[in-house]
Design a protein around this motif. Structure first.
Motif, PDB file in Angstrom:
ATOM      1  N   GLU A  40      39.561  22.632  31.521  1.00 60.54           N
ATOM      2  CA  GLU A  40      39.921  24.030  31.760  1.00 60.54           C
ATOM      3  C   GLU A  40      40.482  24.231  33.168  1.00 60.54           C
ATOM      4  O   GLU A  40      41.439  24.982  33.365  1.00 60.54           O
ATOM      5  CB  GLU A  40      38.715  24.942  31.536  1.00 60.54           C
ATOM      6  CG  GLU A  40      38.247  25.014  30.094  1.00 60.54           C
ATOM      7  CD  GLU A  40      37.257  23.917  29.712  1.00 60.54           C
ATOM      8  OE1 GLU A  40      37.087  22.943  30.486  1.00 60.54           O
ATOM      9  OE2 GLU A  40      36.652  24.039  28.628  1.00 60.54           O
ATOM     10  N   ASN A  43      43.975  23.056  33.246  1.00 63.50           N
ATOM     11  CA  ASN A  43      44.851  24.027  32.595  1.00 63.50           C
ATOM     12  C   ASN A  43      45.164  25.198  33.536  1.00 63.50           C
ATOM     13  O   ASN A  43      46.305  25.667  33.583  1.00 63.50           O
ATOM     14  CB  ASN A  43      44.206  24.544  31.305  1.00 63.50           C
ATOM     15  CG  ASN A  43      45.133  25.448  30.537  1.00 63.50           C
ATOM     16  OD1 ASN A  43      46.278  25.105  30.270  1.00 63.50           O
ATOM     17  ND2 ASN A  43      44.644  26.630  30.200  1.00 63.50           N
ATOM     18  N   LEU A  47      48.874  26.378  34.734  1.00 63.52           N
ATOM     19  CA  LEU A  47      49.365  27.750  34.619  1.00 63.52           C
ATOM     20  C   LEU A  47      49.830  28.283  35.972  1.00 63.52           C
ATOM     21  O   LEU A  47      50.871  28.944  36.065  1.00 63.52           O
ATOM     22  CB  LEU A  47      48.277  28.660  34.039  1.00 63.52           C
ATOM     23  CG  LEU A  47      47.936  28.437  32.561  1.00 63.52           C
ATOM     24  CD1 LEU A  47      46.678  29.202  32.180  1.00 63.52           C
ATOM     25  CD2 LEU A  47      49.107  28.845  31.676  1.00 63.52           C
ATOM     26  N   LYS A  52      52.320  31.411  35.952  1.00 60.54           N
ATOM     27  CA  LYS A  52      51.652  32.264  34.957  1.00 60.54           C
ATOM     28  C   LYS A  52      50.298  32.709  35.512  1.00 60.54           C
ATOM     29  O   LYS A  52      49.237  32.327  35.024  1.00 60.54           O
ATOM     30  CB  LYS A  52      51.496  31.512  33.641  1.00 60.54           C
ATOM     31  CG  LYS A  52      52.827  31.139  33.010  1.00 60.54           C
ATOM     32  CD  LYS A  52      52.617  30.378  31.714  1.00 60.54           C
ATOM     33  CE  LYS A  52      53.955  30.018  31.086  1.00 60.54           C
ATOM     34  NZ  LYS A  52      53.774  29.237  29.851  1.00 60.54           N
ATOM     35  N   TYR A  53      50.372  33.536  36.545  1.00 58.66           N
ATOM     36  CA  TYR A  53      49.171  33.912  37.280  1.00 58.66           C
ATOM     37  C   TYR A  53      48.187  34.727  36.447  1.00 58.66           C
ATOM     38  O   TYR A  53      46.976  34.509  36.532  1.00 58.66           O
ATOM     39  CB  TYR A  53      49.546  34.668  38.553  1.00 58.66           C
ATOM     40  CG  TYR A  53      50.427  33.862  39.474  1.00 58.66           C
ATOM     41  CD1 TYR A  53      50.019  32.631  39.965  1.00 58.66           C
ATOM     42  CD2 TYR A  53      51.699  34.321  39.824  1.00 58.66           C
ATOM     43  CE1 TYR A  53      50.838  31.879  40.797  1.00 58.66           C
ATOM     44  CE2 TYR A  53      52.515  33.572  40.659  1.00 58.66           C
ATOM     45  CZ  TYR A  53      52.089  32.355  41.139  1.00 58.66           C
ATOM     46  OH  TYR A  53      52.900  31.619  41.955  1.00 58.66           O
ATOM     47  N   ALA A  54      48.690  35.657  35.648  1.00 61.95           N
ATOM     48  CA  ALA A  54      47.793  36.492  34.837  1.00 61.95           C
ATOM     49  C   ALA A  54      47.004  35.646  33.842  1.00 61.95           C
ATOM     50  O   ALA A  54      45.795  35.839  33.671  1.00 61.95           O
ATOM     51  CB  ALA A  54      48.575  37.587  34.118  1.00 61.95           C
ATOM     52  N   GLU A  55      47.676  34.695  33.205  1.00 67.99           N
ATOM     53  CA  GLU A  55      46.989  33.804  32.264  1.00 67.99           C
ATOM     54  C   GLU A  55      45.980  32.919  32.986  1.00 67.99           C
ATOM     55  O   GLU A  55      44.869  32.697  32.489  1.00 67.99           O
ATOM     56  CB  GLU A  55      47.989  32.932  31.515  1.00 67.99           C
ATOM     57  CG  GLU A  55      48.834  33.676  30.513  1.00 67.99           C
ATOM     58  CD  GLU A  55      49.837  32.759  29.832  1.00 67.99           C
ATOM     59  OE1 GLU A  55      49.419  31.686  29.333  1.00 67.99           O
ATOM     60  OE2 GLU A  55      51.026  33.112  29.818  1.00 67.99           O
ATOM     61  N   ALA A  56      46.368  32.416  34.139  1.00 73.15           N
ATOM     62  CA  ALA A  56      45.462  31.564  34.924  1.00 73.15           C
ATOM     63  C   ALA A  56      44.227  32.347  35.348  1.00 73.15           C
ATOM     64  O   ALA A  56      43.103  31.829  35.279  1.00 73.15           O
ATOM     65  CB  ALA A  56      46.190  31.012  36.142  1.00 73.15           C
ATOM     66  N   SER A  58      42.965  34.990  33.835  1.00 73.71           N
ATOM     67  CA  SER A  58      42.171  35.240  32.631  1.00 73.71           C
ATOM     68  C   SER A  58      41.311  34.025  32.274  1.00 73.71           C
ATOM     69  O   SER A  58      40.110  34.150  32.007  1.00 73.71           O
ATOM     70  CB  SER A  58      43.102  35.588  31.465  1.00 73.71           C
ATOM     71  OG  SER A  58      42.374  35.779  30.286  1.00 73.71           O
ATOM     72  N   ASP A  59      41.924  32.842  32.308  1.00 76.48           N
ATOM     73  CA  ASP A  59      41.170  31.622  32.004  1.00 76.48           C
ATOM     74  C   ASP A  59      40.087  31.365  33.056  1.00 76.48           C
ATOM     75  O   ASP A  59      38.964  30.966  32.716  1.00 76.48           O
ATOM     76  CB  ASP A  59      42.107  30.418  31.927  1.00 76.48           C
ATOM     77  CG  ASP A  59      42.976  30.426  30.672  1.00 76.48           C
ATOM     78  OD1 ASP A  59      42.834  31.346  29.842  1.00 76.48           O
ATOM     79  OD2 ASP A  59      43.809  29.505  30.537  1.00 76.48           O
ATOM     80  N   GLU A  62      37.110  33.629  32.490  1.00 77.86           N
ATOM     81  CA  GLU A  62      36.265  33.144  31.394  1.00 77.86           C
ATOM     82  C   GLU A  62      35.335  32.040  31.892  1.00 77.86           C
ATOM     83  O   GLU A  62      34.141  32.022  31.563  1.00 77.86           O
ATOM     84  CB  GLU A  62      37.122  32.628  30.240  1.00 77.86           C
ATOM     85  CG  GLU A  62      37.744  33.720  29.411  1.00 77.86           C
ATOM     86  CD  GLU A  62      38.509  33.165  28.219  1.00 77.86           C
ATOM     87  OE1 GLU A  62      38.045  32.171  27.611  1.00 77.86           O
ATOM     88  OE2 GLU A  62      39.572  33.725  27.905  1.00 77.86           O
ATOM     89  N   GLU A  97      43.286  43.074  38.133  1.00 78.90           N
ATOM     90  CA  GLU A  97      42.452  41.900  37.879  1.00 78.90           C
ATOM     91  C   GLU A  97      41.574  41.579  39.089  1.00 78.90           C
ATOM     92  O   GLU A  97      40.408  41.224  38.943  1.00 78.90           O
ATOM     93  CB  GLU A  97      43.306  40.693  37.504  1.00 78.90           C
ATOM     94  CG  GLU A  97      43.945  40.778  36.136  1.00 78.90           C
ATOM     95  CD  GLU A  97      45.259  41.563  36.122  1.00 78.90           C
ATOM     96  OE1 GLU A  97      45.569  42.253  37.124  1.00 78.90           O
ATOM     97  OE2 GLU A  97      45.952  41.479  35.102  1.00 78.90           O
TER      98      GLU A  97
END
Length: 129
Positions: A40, A43, A47, A52-56, A58-59, A62, A97
């Motif tokens: 993770e 990943n 990102l 892809k900061y927003a996706e990073a 979010s991950d 989590e 965020e």
């Protein structure tokens, strides 16, 4: 109040015990900090490199929820993730965020400092959302 338990027998580690060492009750070697999240973390780095900061974020959030689990917390990883999330939010100008992260982190700090049971409930509910 947060505490860390053995992955095998649920022994609660005291402040003077190494929660990443060998459990004094069942003698099970506890996992190294972050060892459960290597894929993770890789990943998240990918990102970030793709912008892809927003996706990073979010991950990473989590993972932070898992790393700050009330029973099986991985505090060294949690602190590392907090810094990563802050950095990614600044890079991506993700103010909402960042505000959510800071609220979550303040709740964790409050609980660690002996917060009341309602704060624990609030924290658990925020994790589920």
């Amino acid at each position: 109040m947060f505490h860390v338990e053995c992955v095998e027998c649920n022994h609660i580690f005291g402040d003077d015990e190494n929660e990443f060492g060998i459990c004094p009750e069942c003698e099970t070697q506890q996992p190294e900090s972050g060892s459960w999240a290597k894929e993770e973390m890789s990943n998240i780095e990918s990102l970030e490199s793709e912008g892809k900061y927003a996706e990073a974020v979010s991950d990473a959030m989590e993972l932070l929820f898992i790393a700050t689990d009330i029973h099986y917390g991985d505090w060294p990883l949690a602190h590392k993730l907090a810094e990563i999330i802050r950095r990614l939010c600044k890079l991506g100008n993700l103010t909402d965020e960042l505000a959510k992260h800071e609220h979550h982190w303040k709740t964790i700090e409050h609980i660690q400092m002996g917060g009341d049971p309602s704060k624990v409930t609030q924290y658990e509910q925020s994790r589920d959302n």
